[in-house]
Design an enzyme around this catalytic site. Structure first.
Site, PDB file in Angstrom:
ATOM      1  N   ASP A  11      24.936  70.235  31.503  1.00 54.57           N
ATOM      2  CA  ASP A  11      25.488  69.478  30.375  1.00 54.57           C
ATOM      3  C   ASP A  11      24.497  69.383  29.213  1.00 54.57           C
ATOM      4  O   ASP A  11      24.845  68.900  28.141  1.00 54.57           O
ATOM      5  CB  ASP A  11      25.952  68.087  30.810  1.00 54.57           C
ATOM      6  CG  ASP A  11      24.833  67.242  31.408  1.00 54.57           C
ATOM      7  OD1 ASP A  11      23.732  67.194  30.829  1.00 54.57           O
ATOM      8  OD2 ASP A  11      25.057  66.605  32.457  1.00 54.57           O
ATOM      9  N   GLU A  63      20.133  77.104  35.075  1.00 61.20           N
ATOM     10  CA  GLU A  63      21.484  76.667  35.423  1.00 61.20           C
ATOM     11  C   GLU A  63      22.250  77.871  35.951  1.00 61.20           C
ATOM     12  O   GLU A  63      22.293  78.915  35.296  1.00 61.20           O
ATOM     13  CB  GLU A  63      22.168  76.075  34.189  1.00 61.20           C
ATOM     14  CG  GLU A  63      23.669  75.919  34.288  1.00 61.20           C
ATOM     15  CD  GLU A  63      24.123  74.972  35.394  1.00 61.20           C
ATOM     16  OE1 GLU A  63      25.004  75.383  36.192  1.00 61.20           O
ATOM     17  OE2 GLU A  63      23.601  73.847  35.462  1.00 61.20           O
ATOM     18  N   ASP A  99      20.097  81.458  39.830  1.00 66.39           N
ATOM     19  CA  ASP A  99      20.031  80.573  40.985  1.00 66.39           C
ATOM     20  C   ASP A  99      18.700  79.827  40.948  1.00 66.39           C
ATOM     21  O   ASP A  99      17.634  80.433  41.013  1.00 66.39           O
ATOM     22  CB  ASP A  99      20.138  81.423  42.254  1.00 66.39           C
ATOM     23  CG  ASP A  99      20.085  80.609  43.528  1.00 66.39           C
ATOM     24  OD1 ASP A  99      19.704  79.421  43.476  1.00 66.39           O
ATOM     25  OD2 ASP A  99      20.411  81.162  44.591  1.00 66.39           O
ATOM     26  N   ASP A 131      18.291  68.288  38.290  1.00 68.13           N
ATOM     27  CA  ASP A 131      19.498  67.613  37.821  1.00 68.13           C
ATOM     28  C   ASP A 131      20.696  68.308  38.454  1.00 68.13           C
ATOM     29  O   ASP A 131      21.386  69.103  37.826  1.00 68.13           O
ATOM     30  CB  ASP A 131      19.553  67.679  36.295  1.00 68.13           C
ATOM     31  CG  ASP A 131      20.775  66.982  35.729  1.00 68.13           C
ATOM     32  OD1 ASP A 131      21.487  66.310  36.492  1.00 68.13           O
ATOM     33  OD2 ASP A 131      21.026  67.136  34.520  1.00 68.13           O
ATOM     34  N   SER A 132      20.922  68.010  39.715  1.00 68.80           N
ATOM     35  CA  SER A 132      21.960  68.701  40.487  1.00 68.80           C
ATOM     36  C   SER A 132      23.234  67.876  40.552  1.00 68.80           C
ATOM     37  O   SER A 132      23.224  66.660  40.355  1.00 68.80           O
ATOM     38  CB  SER A 132      21.469  68.961  41.914  1.00 68.80           C
ATOM     39  OG  SER A 132      21.254  67.735  42.580  1.00 68.80           O
TER      40      SER A 132
END
Length: 286
Positions: free
Chosen positions: A97, A117, A148, A166-167
């Site tokens: 995001d 990401e 990945d 930030d998963s």
């Protein structure tokens, strides 16, 4: 627009139905579906909700919203950046995001921000349709790597001052981001005085994940602590983060004093967020 089974039409109104662990359903009234596409990894949509504003939804699960996304993003970034004496090079794993990267760009002393990401579609959708969170991020210090995160970090050794994981929830492509081997890779990728932080789920609804995460990080890092914030969007409201440090004690009272523009985070929050409710102390220390 891709049709999905978590958007329903009830009496002429659109509703997003989020299912949490098969035990809890949360319904959001929608004003509009702004974006809806299937990526190679997950379904990505941006919807405009009546109460939370524009919202990122992955596979039917709310990830961040215009009204409270800043709380999560400020807490996962400003806490470790204040605690580390001199972070210059920062890695974000996940964070599609762009909210975490946006917060990091508020620090002039940070020279490089690598954001890894796996799903480029998330970044594109948020930069276009969710500017309240992404800020349409375009800072030249931010380097986007669409790959990945597990694979990427395995190939790094003593590169970063700070790593932010930030998963999304530990299902699908994010599941491996909660495993011991991944945290061990993070430790190797950090410099000798590096710090890492990850979101460690709801202490109310996901206590086993919080306990597992804290146990892994405590076993790997010299110093480790869990802290919390209240994020209304997330089931249970109370959300946890766990930080690991290779060298520096995690001591908010001795953190750097610097001013950044925020909506939630401040010096008082930094010093109080590590004060945990008793049920969390019992969970983490038993």
């Amino acid at each position: 627009m891709t049709e999905v089974n978590w958007i329903e039409n009830q009496d002429g109104s659109l509703w997003l139905k989020e299912d949490d662990r098969g035990n809890l359903q949360i319904h959001y009234r929608l004003k509009e579906i702004l974006y809806s596409e299937q990526s190679p990894f997950q379904h990505v949509s941006i919807v405009d909700t009546a109460d939370f504003g524009r919202t990122l939804v992955l596979d039917g699960v709310v990830q961040t919203t215009a009204i409270d996304g800043h709380i999560y993003n400020e807490m996962i970034t400003h806490v470790p950046i204040h605690l580390h004496p001199n972070p210059k090079k920062v890695l974000i794993i996940g964070g599609g995001d762009c909210g975490a990267a946006r917060e990091l760009t508020k620090y002039e002393r940070i020279e490089q921000i690598d954001m890894v990401e796996i799903d480029e579609l998330v970044v594109k959708a948020c930069k276009t349709y969710l500017p309240e969170v992404s800020g349409n991020l375009s800072d030249p210090r931010v380097r986007f790597v669409f790959d990945d995160g597990v694979k990427f970090v395995k190939e790094k050794e003593q590169v970063y001052d700070c790593i932010i994981v930030d998963s999304s929830d530990p299902v699908g492509p994010a599941e491996v981001l909660f495993e011991y081997d991944f945290y061990a890779s993070l430790k190797r990728a950090l410099k000798d005085d590096g710090m890492m932080v990850c979101q460690s789920q709801s202490p109310i609804f996901h206590p086993s994940i919080l306990k597992q995460t804290a146990t892994h990080i405590r076993s790997l890092f010299r110093y480790a602590k869990t802290y919390t914030a209240v994020v209304p969007t997330y089931p249970g409201g109370l959300w946890s983060f766990t930080i690991g440090s290779k060298k520096y004690p995690i001591d908010p009272s001795s953190a750097r004093k610097e001013t950044v523009t925020t909506k939630y985070f401040n010096r008082g929050i930094l010093e109080s967020c590590f004060v945990l409710p008793e049920f969390m102390n019992e969970l983490l220390n038993k």
